[in-house]
Design an enzyme around this catalytic site. Sequence first.
Site, PDB file in Angstrom:
ATOM      1  N   LYS A   1      98.626 108.473  84.308  1.00 43.08           N
ATOM      2  CA  LYS A   1      98.649 107.126  84.889  1.00 43.08           C
ATOM      3  C   LYS A   1     100.101 106.714  85.147  1.00 43.08           C
ATOM      4  O   LYS A   1     100.730 107.243  86.048  1.00 43.08           O
ATOM      5  CB  LYS A   1      97.917 106.149  83.974  1.00 43.08           C
ATOM      6  CG  LYS A   1      96.404 106.167  84.166  1.00 43.08           C
ATOM      7  CD  LYS A   1      95.694 107.172  83.391  1.00 43.08           C
ATOM      8  CE  LYS A   1      94.225 107.275  83.722  1.00 43.08           C
ATOM      9  NZ  LYS A   1      93.607 108.399  83.026  1.00 43.08           N
TER      10      LYS A   1
ATOM     11  N   HIS B   1      95.461 103.390  79.970  1.00 42.34           N
ATOM     12  CA  HIS B   1      95.877 102.393  80.958  1.00 42.34           C
ATOM     13  C   HIS B   1      96.768 101.300  80.336  1.00 42.34           C
ATOM     14  O   HIS B   1      97.028 100.281  80.964  1.00 42.34           O
ATOM     15  CB  HIS B   1      94.647 101.739  81.608  1.00 42.34           C
ATOM     16  CG  HIS B   1      93.748 102.731  82.259  1.00 42.34           C
ATOM     17  ND1 HIS B   1      93.859 103.099  83.582  1.00 42.34           N
ATOM     18  CD2 HIS B   1      92.719 103.463  81.755  1.00 42.34           C
ATOM     19  CE1 HIS B   1      92.931 104.006  83.869  1.00 42.34           C
ATOM     20  NE2 HIS B   1      92.223 104.244  82.770  1.00 42.34           N
TER      21      HIS B   1
ATOM     22  N   SER C   1      89.538 100.436  81.180  1.00 40.86           N
ATOM     23  CA  SER C   1      89.707 101.063  82.496  1.00 40.86           C
ATOM     24  C   SER C   1      88.815 100.471  83.579  1.00 40.86           C
ATOM     25  O   SER C   1      89.129 100.556  84.754  1.00 40.86           O
ATOM     26  CB  SER C   1      89.444 102.563  82.390  1.00 40.86           C
ATOM     27  OG  SER C   1      88.099 102.797  82.028  1.00 40.86           O
TER      28      SER C   1
HETATM   29  N1  PMP Z   1      90.848 107.563  78.680  1.00 38.02           N
HETATM   30  C1  PMP Z   1      90.638 106.606  79.599  1.00 38.02           C
HETATM   31  C2  PMP Z   1      90.500 105.192  79.140  1.00 38.02           C
HETATM   32  C3  PMP Z   1      90.563 106.923  80.962  1.00 38.02           C
HETATM   33  O1  PMP Z   1      90.377 105.955  81.870  1.00 38.02           O
HETATM   34  C4  PMP Z   1      90.704 108.281  81.343  1.00 38.02           C
HETATM   35  C5  PMP Z   1      90.586 108.706  82.800  1.00 38.02           C
HETATM   36  N2  PMP Z   1      91.005 107.875  83.725  1.00 38.02           N
HETATM   37  C6  PMP Z   1      90.908 109.244  80.364  1.00 38.02           C
HETATM   38  C7  PMP Z   1      90.972 108.854  79.041  1.00 38.02           C
HETATM   39  C8  PMP Z   1      91.071 110.697  80.747  1.00 38.02           C
HETATM   40  O2  PMP Z   1      92.347 110.906  81.239  1.00 38.02           O
HETATM   41  P1  PMP Z   1      92.717 111.969  82.379  1.00 38.02           P
HETATM   42  O3  PMP Z   1      92.135 111.458  83.654  1.00 38.02           O
HETATM   43  O4  PMP Z   1      94.199 111.945  82.386  1.00 38.02           O
HETATM   44  O5  PMP Z   1      92.132 113.274  81.961  1.00 38.02           O
END
Ligand code: PMP
Length: 449
Positions: free
Chosen positions: A282, A250, A222
């Site tokens: 996402k 992602h 990410s």
């Molecule tokens: N895993 C990763 C790699 C993330 O980047 C994120 C948040 N962007 C999450 C889990 C958590 O997901 P959410 O924002 O949908 O709660």
Amino acid sequence: MTRRKSQLSAQERSRALSAAKDAIGRKTPTKIVRSPSFDSLPGYKERQVMRDIGRLQNLGDPTFRELATRPGAVSQIQQKDVINFGSYDYIGLNADPRPAKAAKQAIDTFGVSASASRLTAGQRPVHRALEEALARHYDVEDALTFVSGHATNISTIATLVGKNDQIISDAFVHNSATVGIQLSGAARRSFAHNDFDALETILADTAGQYRATLVIVEGHYSMDGDIPDLRRLIDLKSKYGFWLMVDEAHGLGCIGPTGKGVREVFDIPGQAVDIWMGTLSKSLGSTGGYIAGSRALIDILKYEAPGSVYSVALAPNLAAAALTSLTILEQEPDRVAKLQDNGAFFLEAAQKAGLDTGFSIGSSIVPVIVGHTALALAASQELLQRGFNVLPIAFPGVPMNEARLRFFISSEHTKAQVSDAVNVTADILNDLRESQLEAKVQSAISGIT
Ligand code: PMP
């Protein structure tokens, strides 16, 4: 007439009273320590220092910016249209009328909220329909959804492993995995980002010491926009017999020729990975998280994971939107191709302009690493003035001195928007470096702290 339990005799009452007094006497501390006020806590003080520095150097505060419209490729901030590189809406489905229509219909049928946990109060048909579609997508037996991606990681990791187990994770895994690892009570080890020789050394050194070993990686990182060598991980898994968890938050919709994620890049069957984790927030333009894997895994999580048992079910409208988006992703692979084309174009242009894009492979995430936090902050503010919304990321989100501007690329951006963003970023960074901003901020920090 029988005497009610609460009707004690005078003697009983006096005995109970003196027992209670004794107990209070024993427990009353000699010195009462009052909990500190919130504004004296270190976290609050640090925030204040950051704000003071921001004010001194006219950097402002890029957090909690208010977007007045949908966070698509173009959005509106401070009453101005801006080209937006701050949204997870990688393949434009948050704007598509079809998921929106499915969500509205679900609200009309089921209401806005699921209103309780599925275990006790039941589910709606759309929950299972989405989970079956996710299981098919990963070519595994079953899937389970949760109200948030963050809660999915915490709940799943902390449920599956405990004090007789170990977790080995890539140093760059997301905070949601890190918190789950801490809560699990398992022995924890981590290896340098994507360094699978280091992972193998840990596996060899700890072989036979634990009931189970869980290895956690991301399918598309990410903060860096790179991917792990999944084939090597599968080889290591067959040699050392660990559970492999891949966070595809992602990856879905961004990686692999049709957006199936990192397994499509390496042509790995879905069942080769024990735990697929992902988010609905996402590419699928909704909110929530999921785990996909074997029937036994999903059964354990359904009945034991706190985020499933003790939390409300995913809102039916969010499930309906995600299900429709997943179908569109499968039917319209052009969206993925367009996103990847834009990502590759961004990466090439940025590298030509001399920007440091780290390890990014050039899909939906391209960082521009600038080093000092102040540079990332100032560049983000200046970009906004010039019509681009790009958010800065600093420690602890990324290693110290690797502050960056993180560009989220989408299938909806035009090539002109991408090249303008790269050129303006390069200009701004050159100017900021010439202005000796870092040194000024450094001296401001020593003046304040
Ligand atoms: N895993 C990763 C790699 C993330 O980047 C994120 C948040 N962007 C999450 C889990 C958590 O997901 P959410 O924002 O949908 O709660």
